[in-house]
Design a protein around this motif. Structure first.
Motif, PDB file in Angstrom:
ATOM      1  N   ALA A 123      68.813 177.486 120.557  1.00 31.51           N
ATOM      2  CA  ALA A 123      67.948 176.433 120.194  1.00 31.51           C
ATOM      3  C   ALA A 123      68.632 175.950 118.950  1.00 31.51           C
ATOM      4  O   ALA A 123      68.039 175.015 118.464  1.00 31.51           O
ATOM      5  CB  ALA A 123      66.711 176.849 119.739  1.00 31.51           C
ATOM      6  N   GLY A 124      69.293 176.662 118.139  1.00 32.33           N
ATOM      7  CA  GLY A 124      70.013 176.321 116.821  1.00 32.33           C
ATOM      8  C   GLY A 124      71.590 175.528 117.263  1.00 32.33           C
ATOM      9  O   GLY A 124      72.154 175.446 116.028  1.00 32.33           O
ATOM     10  N   ILE A 125      71.702 175.410 118.310  1.00 35.82           N
ATOM     11  CA  ILE A 125      73.079 174.883 118.690  1.00 35.82           C
ATOM     12  C   ILE A 125      73.416 173.366 118.101  1.00 35.82           C
ATOM     13  O   ILE A 125      74.318 173.047 118.082  1.00 35.82           O
ATOM     14  CB  ILE A 125      73.626 174.934 120.197  1.00 35.82           C
ATOM     15  CG1 ILE A 125      75.036 175.098 120.412  1.00 35.82           C
ATOM     16  CG2 ILE A 125      72.869 174.023 121.015  1.00 35.82           C
ATOM     17  CD1 ILE A 125      75.425 175.171 121.604  1.00 35.82           C
ATOM     18  N   HIS A 126      72.028 172.801 117.986  1.00 35.80           N
ATOM     19  CA  HIS A 126      71.925 171.348 117.622  1.00 35.80           C
ATOM     20  C   HIS A 126      72.173 171.356 116.034  1.00 35.80           C
ATOM     21  O   HIS A 126      71.999 170.103 115.575  1.00 35.80           O
ATOM     22  CB  HIS A 126      70.923 170.534 117.859  1.00 35.80           C
ATOM     23  CG  HIS A 126      70.998 170.129 119.290  1.00 35.80           C
ATOM     24  ND1 HIS A 126      71.385 168.811 119.507  1.00 35.80           N
ATOM     25  CD2 HIS A 126      70.958 170.538 120.684  1.00 35.80           C
ATOM     26  CE1 HIS A 126      71.688 168.616 120.997  1.00 35.80           C
ATOM     27  NE2 HIS A 126      71.088 169.745 121.490  1.00 35.80           N
ATOM     28  N   SER A 127      72.375 172.528 115.449  1.00 32.11           N
ATOM     29  CA  SER A 127      72.727 172.284 113.997  1.00 32.11           C
ATOM     30  C   SER A 127      73.498 171.563 113.335  1.00 32.11           C
ATOM     31  O   SER A 127      74.739 171.179 114.245  1.00 32.11           O
ATOM     32  CB  SER A 127      72.973 173.689 113.407  1.00 32.11           C
ATOM     33  OG  SER A 127      74.263 174.189 113.924  1.00 32.11           O
ATOM     34  N   SER A 128      73.731 170.888 112.405  1.00 33.99           N
ATOM     35  CA  SER A 128      74.674 170.109 111.823  1.00 33.99           C
ATOM     36  C   SER A 128      76.090 170.690 111.626  1.00 33.99           C
ATOM     37  O   SER A 128      77.191 169.900 111.937  1.00 33.99           O
ATOM     38  CB  SER A 128      74.495 169.689 110.405  1.00 33.99           C
ATOM     39  OG  SER A 128      74.357 170.852 109.424  1.00 33.99           O
ATOM     40  N   ASP A 129      76.185 171.930 111.591  1.00 36.32           N
ATOM     41  CA  ASP A 129      77.548 172.724 111.665  1.00 36.32           C
ATOM     42  C   ASP A 129      78.105 172.488 113.051  1.00 36.32           C
ATOM     43  O   ASP A 129      79.565 172.207 113.195  1.00 36.32           O
ATOM     44  CB  ASP A 129      77.291 173.995 111.255  1.00 36.32           C
ATOM     45  CG  ASP A 129      77.045 174.315 110.056  1.00 36.32           C
ATOM     46  OD1 ASP A 129      77.170 173.331 109.222  1.00 36.32           O
ATOM     47  OD2 ASP A 129      76.695 175.528 109.499  1.00 36.32           O
TER      48      ASP A 129
END
Length: 417
Positions: A269-275
């Motif tokens: 779910a956090g793979i779309h983070s800016s990093d």
């Protein structure tokens, strides 16, 4: 109407825009040039204090101060750039301090006979940033020609980067497919490496798209779109080495699609983070610039960033050394091709092999090249000259292995690729 003083530094830019809009609207109604001129003069009076308070030297000083604080040198420098001495905080700060300080480390002949290179760097920078019109104008003014195919590739790269920054993978995926079609026919080592990089980029883009679909449609009872996308775009990678673990994880997440954030696959779910997006952008730029035989970052950007990082150290050294030198010694010092102080730069600024003499700790330069001794150790030429005894036939011993004396003429100059 009544006039009022406007301070642009206090969020009054909207007031300025409003004043300009009112002035132009009034001119459309009465067509009075006299009133228009009077209104514009009044606006000029309101704007002038802002530019006086924010003159270029002050802006440079502020940026220099922030830069030094970031580098951890804010309170340790002998002389603050453009300001008072840190050893004498009460000393008055001069608005020209920054200019005077920079003259200590500036070489006036640095760009002599290199104007063409500088203009070329500026044009390339504009192309990289998508400023096609500005690049064309500068080309006309300087007479420098850049092939249309190069301009087209830079323009295409910029548009893809913009789409990635807006979290859109379509343009980048289309580019990957096109480049893979062009490389499949060549089995050279370089092309194989490029193919692997393109496949990696393509998989990461499809993974981002898959997770995006999973987040959007995972709560639906029928996640057909997600399954179809996986079959069409992820399944082909199962036949390639190194992708099966990721594919298995992505498929397993389908079982928890209705509550992904509270599942064993919550990290997706956090793979779309800016990093993650930034990593993909860096990978794309690396491949695209490599195909153009260009560095990932503009040389102009790299030179300014490296110079800004080194500036506090060089200024501190100059302020310490200059008072101890005569005018002739200072001019010799300024014209030296080698720095006399170590400037710590990150690995991102290491672009080619360098050699540092283990005896003198000097970095090899054309006038002081690395030489190979008969015993196999390598020193700089100046170090070999210094350790050679004054008597005899120019024989010397290696300072490390102390092997049998050998003639300096047996040393071989080395050239690193």
């Amino acid at each position: 109407g009544a006039t009022h003083t406007m301070s642009l530094s206090e969020s009054s830019t909207p007031n300025l825009i409003s004043s300009l809009s009112d002035t132009l609207s009034q001119f459309k109604e009465d067509h009075s040039l006299t009133n228009l001129h009077s209104s514009l003069k009044e606006i000029q009076k309101q704007v002038k204090p802002y530019f006086v308070a924010n003159q270029p030297t002050k802006i440079i000083q502020d940026h220099s101060k922030r830069m030094k604080e970031r580098l951890g040198n804010g309170g340790s420098s002998t002389l603050d750039v453009g300001g008072a001495s840190s050893q004498n905080p009460s000393a008055p700060s001069s608005s020209m301090g920054i200019i005077e300080d920079l003259e200590l480390v500036y070489k006036s002949d640095l760009w002599q006979n290199k104007e063409h290179n500088v203009k070329l760097l500026l044009i390339e920078y504009l192309l990289r940033e998508g400023m096609q019109d500005e690049a064309e104008l500068l080309q006309k003014e300087t007479g420098i020609h850049i092939h249309d195919s190069v301009k087209h590739q830079f323009n295409g790269m910029w548009h893809i980067l913009q789409s990635l920054r807006h979290r859109n993978t379509d343009a980048a995926l289309q580019w990957c497919d096109s480049e893979l079609d062009n490389t499949m026919s060549d089995d050279t080592p370089n092309e194989k490496k490029l193919t692997d990089q393109l496949q990696n980029l393509k998989f990461r883009l499809h993974r981002m798209k898959y997770v995006q679909l999973l987040m959007e449609h995972g709560e639906d009872q029928d996640a057909t779109k997600v399954v179809q996308y996986a079959r069409q775009h992820l399944a082909p990678f199962s036949k390639k080495s190194g992708y099966m673990d990721d594919i298995s994880m992505l498929m397993g997440a389908l079982l928890y699609a209705t509550d992904l954030r509270n599942s064993p696959y919550a990290h997706l779910a956090g793979i779309h983070s800016s990093d993650e997006w930034e990593d993909i952008i860096v990978l794309f730029k690396s491949i695209a610039c490599g195909k153009l035989d260009k560095p990932q970052h503009s040389p102009l950007y790299t030179a300014i960033l490296a110079g800004s990082s080194a500036l506090p150290v060089l200024l501190k050294q100059a302020n310490v050394i200059k008072p101890t030198m005569s005018r002739e010694e200072w001019e010799t010092f300024q014209n030296s091709e080698q720095l006399t102080v170590r400037v710590p730069l990150g690995e991102e600024f290491h672009f080619h092999n360098i050699f540092t003499c283990p005896v003198s700790h000097e970095i090899a330069i054309p006038d002081n090249p690395p030489v190979l001794l008969p015993c196999g150790h390598v020193l700089c030429k100046n170090s070999v000259d210094r350790i050679a005894p004054t008597r005899g036939a120019n024989r010397c011993k290696c300072p490390y292995c102390r092997s049998t004396e050998f003639l300096k003429s047996k040393c071989q100059e080395l050239h690193f690729g």
